[in-house]
Write an enzyme that holds these catalytic residues in place. Structure first.
Site, PDB file in Angstrom:
ATOM      1  CD  GLU A  45      -2.898  -1.186   2.328  1.00  0.00           C
ATOM      2  OE1 GLU A  45      -4.056  -1.539   2.107  1.00  0.00           O
ATOM      3  OE2 GLU A  45      -2.488  -0.853   3.456  1.00  0.00           O
TER       4      GLU A  45
HETATM    5  N1  IFG Z   1      -4.310  -3.864   4.431  1.00  0.00           N
HETATM    6  C1  IFG Z   1      -3.069  -3.401   5.056  1.00  0.00           C
HETATM    7  C2  IFG Z   1      -2.926  -3.648   6.540  1.00  0.00           C
HETATM    8  C3  IFG Z   1      -4.244  -3.602   7.295  1.00  0.00           C
HETATM    9  C4  IFG Z   1      -5.255  -4.513   6.612  1.00  0.00           C
HETATM   10  C5  IFG Z   1      -6.507  -4.649   7.440  1.00  0.00           C
HETATM   11  C6  IFG Z   1      -1.982  -5.433   4.197  1.00  0.00           C
HETATM   12  C7  IFG Z   1      -0.744  -6.091   3.637  1.00  0.00           C
HETATM   13  C8  IFG Z   1      -5.528  -3.954   5.240  1.00  0.00           C
HETATM   14  N2  IFG Z   1      -1.942  -4.084   4.371  1.00  0.00           N
HETATM   15  O1  IFG Z   1      -2.955  -6.120   4.475  1.00  0.00           O
HETATM   16  O2  IFG Z   1      -2.044  -2.670   7.091  1.00  0.00           O
HETATM   17  O3  IFG Z   1      -4.723  -2.290   7.403  1.00  0.00           O
HETATM   18  O4  IFG Z   1      -7.301  -5.729   6.993  1.00  0.00           O
END
Ligand code: IFG
Length: 483
Positions: free
Chosen positions: A293
């Site tokens: 992200e």
């Molecule tokens: N995506 C983000 C996490 C977390 C997650 C919550 C990943 C690799 C959503 N990154 O999952 O930091 O916020 O479900």
């Protein structure tokens, strides 16, 4: 029994009964494993259970054939006693973990219970399908103390989990002491989601956790998330920021708004220090550099960043682990790419790209293995961006065939992440982890032929009394016929 063993034969006319005169025999170098089993059974049975060299009523031996492999074991329980044979201490520990499940649930009690202490006669020959069977605890969004993480280790080790991925840094908190950059914890670790006091692990704390995990034959995989998810670091050191201005600490739950400054030399001096200090404290061979992200990092800069960060991990003797986005560029040999996609083709292409350049995969499909996903609409905790994940949804997939155009040989195993935006204590953690984690552990351990929801759900129901005795706050999912 969860995970289902590779091979198990009942001995219908045989029953082992643990009596007050029982002894535990063990090879000299396996004393700790015997002592830990004895301590637990003394507590719940009230028996003396002396530990002695060699054989006993229960005999634990690690002089078994190499063919049993790193984590394999054989177990026989009959009227004369129990014998567990392995080729390694780890295999013996996995066998003892099985014996705990063959005993009545009350054998897990913290105080003396009435017998009888019976084990149905059986022979088991067992070894894992995958070498990487992990769980991730996000200690950044909400901080969990050393004792809380130890409790978490106790529970996940019941299901032969062997990797604990600690998500040690994110926007909301930096959780591991770095001597050369002390404000990371002093300032960056001071809060957590919701604005309450955070916390962090000193080097002594982290060593304590690594040791405790090792006693459960679990290897810690530390994650320092980069270049995104870095607000806690950026808030701690102005020089890390593009305009040398430190942002405020962040205690909400948005993602994707932060980025290290890719074109500043200080960024790499920072990471060199951080990765060196984390690597020095980590006996495991994987260091996770995140990579997820990075929405505020221009993609060309992201592609330039990952190889430089990866080079620093390798410099300190570790193999790189990272979320699947890192596979958009070149990766060093030995890299493990963690797949967290759902069915979106973009993530699947990145996984294919990873494997094409020689990386292996750990599978954490968010719509299957993310333990912070709600069970159903009304679940009071958790998120649902990847969908609602029932117990069945979490179990009914096959790691070998999840991803198209990826050979089964590229899969190292599975991992169940627990993100803690909505989870600030152990009760909430247990509610989301149980009863779904044992299913992920089974996907990592048991043979493909054992994976069948209709029989698994009955075996899962039998875990309920065990969790009652252990005081686990598990979700009594209506899809399971709890005992
Ligand atoms: N995506 C983000 C996490 C977390 C997650 C919550 C990943 C690799 C959503 N990154 O999952 O930091 O916020 O479900």
């Amino acid at each position: 029994m969860i995970p289902q063993p590779t091979a198990q034969q009942a001995l219908p006319d045989e029953t082992f009964t643990l009596l007050s005169d029982a002894t535990i025999g063990v090879d000299e170098q396996m004393q700790t494993i015997a002592d830990n089993l004895a301590a637990q059974l003394r507590r719940s049975t009230g028996f003396a259970l002396p530990v002695q060299q060699g054989t006993g009523t229960i005999t634990l031996s690690a002089n078994g054939p190499e063919s049993l492999g790193a984590e394999g074991y054989e177990l026989r329980a009959d009227a004369s006693g129990v014998t567990i044979t392995a080729a390694t201490a780890e295999g013996l520990f996995r066998g003892v973990t099985t014996l705990r499940q063959l005993l009545p649930a009350k054998a897990e009690a913290g105080s003396e219970q009435d017998g009888p202490w019976e084990v149905a006669g059986t022979t088991i020959s067992d070894s894992p399908r995958y070498g990487y069977r992990g769980v991730m605890l996000d200690v950044s969004r909400h901080f969990f103390t050393v004792d809380q993480v130890k409790h978490f280790i106790d529970l996940v080790s019941l299901y032969k989990i062997n990797r604990l991925h600690l998500h040690l840094s994110d926007d909301q908190g930096w959780r591991i002491q770095v001597d050369t950059w002390p404000r990371l914890t002093e300032h960056g670790g001071s809060q957590q989601v919701g604005g309450s006091a955070g916390g962090y692990y000193t080097k002594a704390d982290y060593a304590d956790l690594v040791q405790y995990a090792a006693e459960h034959y679990i290897t810690v995989v530390p994650e320092i998330d980069t270049p995104g998810h870095t607000n806690a670091a950026l808030a701690s050191y102005p020089e890390l920021n593009k305009g040398d201005q430190a942002p405020d600490l962040y205690t909400e739950t948005e993602v994707g708004f932060s980025s290290l400054t890719i074109d500043k030399d200080v960024t790499y001096a920072f990471l060199d220090d951080v990765f060196r200090e984390v690597a020095e404290q980590t006996p495991g061979d994987l260091l996770h550099l995140g990579g997820d992200e990075a929405h505020s990092t221009p993609h060309s800069e992201y592609l330039a960043f990952v190889p430089k960060a990866a080079e620093l991990v390798v410099k300190y003797g570790k193999r790189v682990m990272g979320w699947h986005e890192i596979a958009d560029g070149p990766l060093p040999a030995g890299t493990v790419v963690q797949y967290w996609g759902t069915e979106d083709p973009k993530a699947q292409v990145l996984a294919q790209q990873a494997v094409e350049q020689g990386a292996t995969l750990v599978l954490s499909p968010a719509n299957r293995a993310y333990l912070d996903m709600k069970y159903h609409e009304e679940t009071p905790l958790g998120l649902q961006w990847a969908g609602l994940v029932s117990v069945e949804q979490s179990y009914s997939w096959n790691p070998a065939t999840l991803l198209p155009n990826v050979p089964a040989s590229a899969i190292d195993g599975v991992e169940a992440p627990l993100w803690t935006e909505t989870l600030d204590d152990l009760e909430k953690v247990e509610f989301m982890v149980f009863p779904r984690l044992p299913g992920i552990a089974e996907l990592g351990w048991s043979p493909e032929s054992a994976l069948d929801w209709t029989t698994y759900r009955d075996r899962l129901a039998e875990q309920g009394p065990r969790w009652e005795v252990l005081g686990v706050n598990f979700y009594r999912a209506p899809e399971i016929d709890w005992r």
